[in-house]
Design a protein around this motif. Sequence first.
Motif, PDB file in Angstrom:
ATOM      1  N   ASN A   9       6.438 -26.024  -5.666  1.00 36.31           N
ATOM      2  CA  ASN A   9       5.898 -26.528  -6.880  1.00 36.31           C
ATOM      3  C   ASN A   9       5.664 -25.550  -8.116  1.00 36.31           C
ATOM      4  O   ASN A   9       5.271 -25.912  -9.299  1.00 36.31           O
ATOM      5  CB  ASN A   9       4.449 -26.924  -6.468  1.00 36.31           C
ATOM      6  CG  ASN A   9       3.680 -25.811  -6.017  1.00 36.31           C
ATOM      7  OD1 ASN A   9       4.142 -24.818  -5.482  1.00 36.31           O
ATOM      8  ND2 ASN A   9       2.370 -25.920  -6.353  1.00 36.31           N
ATOM      9  N   LEU A  43      -0.563 -32.913 -11.541  1.00 37.53           N
ATOM     10  CA  LEU A  43      -1.276 -32.466 -10.236  1.00 37.53           C
ATOM     11  C   LEU A  43      -0.407 -30.950  -9.598  1.00 37.53           C
ATOM     12  O   LEU A  43       0.742 -30.878  -9.788  1.00 37.53           O
ATOM     13  CB  LEU A  43      -0.948 -33.375  -9.133  1.00 37.53           C
ATOM     14  CG  LEU A  43      -1.414 -34.678  -9.155  1.00 37.53           C
ATOM     15  CD1 LEU A  43      -0.969 -35.624  -8.068  1.00 37.53           C
ATOM     16  CD2 LEU A  43      -2.726 -34.789  -9.713  1.00 37.53           C
ATOM     17  N   THR A  44      -1.234 -30.238  -9.754  1.00 35.96           N
ATOM     18  CA  THR A  44      -0.940 -28.537  -8.849  1.00 35.96           C
ATOM     19  C   THR A  44      -0.086 -28.796  -7.801  1.00 35.96           C
ATOM     20  O   THR A  44       0.802 -27.924  -7.243  1.00 35.96           O
ATOM     21  CB  THR A  44      -1.852 -27.819  -8.775  1.00 35.96           C
ATOM     22  OG1 THR A  44      -3.175 -28.373  -7.829  1.00 35.96           O
ATOM     23  CG2 THR A  44      -2.645 -27.608 -10.158  1.00 35.96           C
ATOM     24  N   ARG A  45      -0.178 -29.786  -6.657  1.00 34.58           N
ATOM     25  CA  ARG A  45       0.555 -30.146  -5.853  1.00 34.58           C
ATOM     26  C   ARG A  45       2.168 -30.116  -6.048  1.00 34.58           C
ATOM     27  O   ARG A  45       3.027 -29.761  -5.266  1.00 34.58           O
ATOM     28  CB  ARG A  45       0.070 -31.330  -5.031  1.00 34.58           C
ATOM     29  CG  ARG A  45       0.865 -31.669  -3.880  1.00 34.58           C
ATOM     30  CD  ARG A  45       0.659 -32.985  -3.244  1.00 34.58           C
ATOM     31  NE  ARG A  45       1.138 -33.326  -2.113  1.00 34.58           N
ATOM     32  CZ  ARG A  45       1.211 -34.530  -1.505  1.00 34.58           C
ATOM     33  NH1 ARG A  45       0.328 -35.363  -1.764  1.00 34.58           N
ATOM     34  NH2 ARG A  45       2.016 -34.890  -0.251  1.00 34.58           N
ATOM     35  N   PHE A  46       2.392 -30.646  -7.363  1.00 28.67           N
ATOM     36  CA  PHE A  46       3.661 -30.807  -7.544  1.00 28.67           C
ATOM     37  C   PHE A  46       4.295 -29.786  -8.769  1.00 28.67           C
ATOM     38  O   PHE A  46       5.414 -29.611  -9.102  1.00 28.67           O
ATOM     39  CB  PHE A  46       4.032 -32.162  -7.974  1.00 28.67           C
ATOM     40  CG  PHE A  46       3.874 -33.179  -6.980  1.00 28.67           C
ATOM     41  CD1 PHE A  46       4.688 -33.051  -5.629  1.00 28.67           C
ATOM     42  CD2 PHE A  46       2.662 -34.093  -6.714  1.00 28.67           C
ATOM     43  CE1 PHE A  46       4.667 -33.904  -4.874  1.00 28.67           C
ATOM     44  CE2 PHE A  46       2.736 -34.926  -5.896  1.00 28.67           C
ATOM     45  CZ  PHE A  46       3.399 -34.961  -4.843  1.00 28.67           C
ATOM     46  N   PHE A  48       2.905 -26.133 -10.582  1.00 28.38           N
ATOM     47  CA  PHE A  48       2.023 -25.065 -10.669  1.00 28.38           C
ATOM     48  C   PHE A  48       2.536 -24.063 -11.870  1.00 28.38           C
ATOM     49  O   PHE A  48       3.594 -23.567 -11.692  1.00 28.38           O
ATOM     50  CB  PHE A  48       1.756 -24.359  -9.444  1.00 28.38           C
ATOM     51  CG  PHE A  48       0.352 -23.122  -9.577  1.00 28.38           C
ATOM     52  CD1 PHE A  48      -0.811 -23.350  -9.730  1.00 28.38           C
ATOM     53  CD2 PHE A  48       1.193 -22.107  -9.899  1.00 28.38           C
ATOM     54  CE1 PHE A  48      -1.533 -22.539  -9.888  1.00 28.38           C
ATOM     55  CE2 PHE A  48      -0.115 -21.002  -9.942  1.00 28.38           C
ATOM     56  CZ  PHE A  48      -1.364 -21.227 -10.127  1.00 28.38           C
ATOM     57  N   ASN A  50      -0.118 -26.773 -13.726  1.00 28.48           N
ATOM     58  CA  ASN A  50      -0.123 -28.061 -14.476  1.00 28.48           C
ATOM     59  C   ASN A  50      -0.334 -28.295 -15.702  1.00 28.48           C
ATOM     60  O   ASN A  50      -0.993 -28.989 -16.155  1.00 28.48           O
ATOM     61  CB  ASN A  50      -0.668 -29.173 -13.297  1.00 28.48           C
ATOM     62  CG  ASN A  50      -2.235 -28.712 -13.308  1.00 28.48           C
ATOM     63  OD1 ASN A  50      -2.816 -27.805 -13.478  1.00 28.48           O
ATOM     64  ND2 ASN A  50      -2.878 -29.868 -12.888  1.00 28.48           N
ATOM     65  N   SER A  82       0.777 -38.946 -11.981  1.00 29.28           N
ATOM     66  CA  SER A  82      -0.027 -39.349 -10.851  1.00 29.28           C
ATOM     67  C   SER A  82      -1.452 -40.380 -11.620  1.00 29.28           C
ATOM     68  O   SER A  82      -1.601 -39.931 -12.486  1.00 29.28           O
ATOM     69  CB  SER A  82      -0.734 -38.539 -10.328  1.00 29.28           C
ATOM     70  OG  SER A  82      -1.695 -38.785  -9.478  1.00 29.28           O
ATOM     71  N   THR A  86      -7.444 -35.106  -9.870  1.00 30.82           N
ATOM     72  CA  THR A  86      -8.111 -34.618  -8.665  1.00 30.82           C
ATOM     73  C   THR A  86      -8.448 -33.325  -8.581  1.00 30.82           C
ATOM     74  O   THR A  86      -8.637 -33.218  -9.785  1.00 30.82           O
ATOM     75  CB  THR A  86      -6.802 -34.536  -7.773  1.00 30.82           C
ATOM     76  OG1 THR A  86      -5.938 -33.402  -8.345  1.00 30.82           O
ATOM     77  CG2 THR A  86      -5.827 -35.721  -7.490  1.00 30.82           C
ATOM     78  N   THR A  88      -7.961 -30.638  -8.274  1.00 38.43           N
ATOM     79  CA  THR A  88      -6.803 -29.388  -8.721  1.00 38.43           C
ATOM     80  C   THR A  88      -5.909 -30.141  -9.706  1.00 38.43           C
ATOM     81  O   THR A  88      -5.031 -29.511 -10.059  1.00 38.43           O
ATOM     82  CB  THR A  88      -6.109 -28.833  -7.610  1.00 38.43           C
ATOM     83  OG1 THR A  88      -5.360 -29.946  -6.894  1.00 38.43           O
ATOM     84  CG2 THR A  88      -6.958 -28.140  -6.545  1.00 38.43           C
ATOM     85  N   GLY A  89      -6.253 -31.466 -10.202  1.00 38.21           N
ATOM     86  CA  GLY A  89      -5.103 -31.923 -11.154  1.00 38.21           C
ATOM     87  C   GLY A  89      -5.885 -32.519 -12.439  1.00 38.21           C
ATOM     88  O   GLY A  89      -7.133 -33.038 -12.065  1.00 38.21           O
TER      89      GLY A  89
END
Length: 321
Positions: A9, A43-46, A48, A50, A82, A86, A88-89
């Motif tokens: 990510n 989203l930081t999941r995808f 970073f 973000n 997304s 969230t 983190t997002g």
Amino acid sequence: WANGGFAANVAPRSKWSLAAFALAVAKRYPWIRMWEVWNEPNLTRFLFPNSPRLYVARLLNPTYAVLKKHALANRIAGGATSPRPTPTGVSPVVFMRGMHAAHAHLDAYSHHPYPVTRGERPDGFARNVCRYCKGVLTLANLPVLLKEVRRDFGTKRIWLTEYGYQTNPPDRFGVAPWLQAKYTAEAALRAKTARFVDVLIHFMVRDEPRLAGWQSGFFTNGGSVKPAFYSFQLPIVVSSRRGLRTTLWGQVRPGHGRRLYRLQRLAGGRWVSIGHPTYTNVFGSYTRVIRVGKGTRLRILYYPRGASPADRISSRLIVVH
């Protein structure tokens, strides 16, 4: 390979890394003309970090420039956001504003309008449930998404590149399989009638084996067919009703050009045809106005061209309310 060995990510170090990869793909598969840059970068999941500015400068704009130079017919979508913020997002609305400020180059804005609350239908939220959901953009409030895109990017096209309802079972937060089938058809109509929307992609074909994964497939992980599979093949919806006057909308998705289909109602335990077999338009869609009473059960029957009656396909059964 492009970010110094960090997690997948983490953004590439160079703004030309993703662009070079996309160009290599374009040269190898020259028939590909529609592109989407990254996945849910808000989203930081995808992604970073973000940051919309980083997304535009290091991923979107360089890739856009390279693909357009390679072939003007290429169409590139940016965003792929997304539907909600969230911990983190950031929300898609905030990310969109940042993309605009960073001078994003794109032919279409792509978005994933998944439902985010219980009681959410493709055509709106249940009463007193998430009337706006600040910062949330789902199919239920699609007009808000259209408004936000127009504000930041003008009359760009809109691609809804991920959408679907998880089912219960197996996911306890999902909807019943028959509701998934109903919503699949209603989502098709919602997207079809929305201005500027060109694409609606259902996610996914088959449920993931992990329960913590995604369970919105048309098949269970074990391979069993869900009702939504047939609803996706032949979506049918009552789009409006006044007295006995009932308007149906639907599609015949298998095949090409005008498709021959038959509208039927259930009477006395058997299916009876309404009128003669009729053709869809060249895109496979149809609108029918009929006079039927409340409680009438309807379906569409489709014979693939050149196939025998044994190979007929029927839509889900719908009930006129």
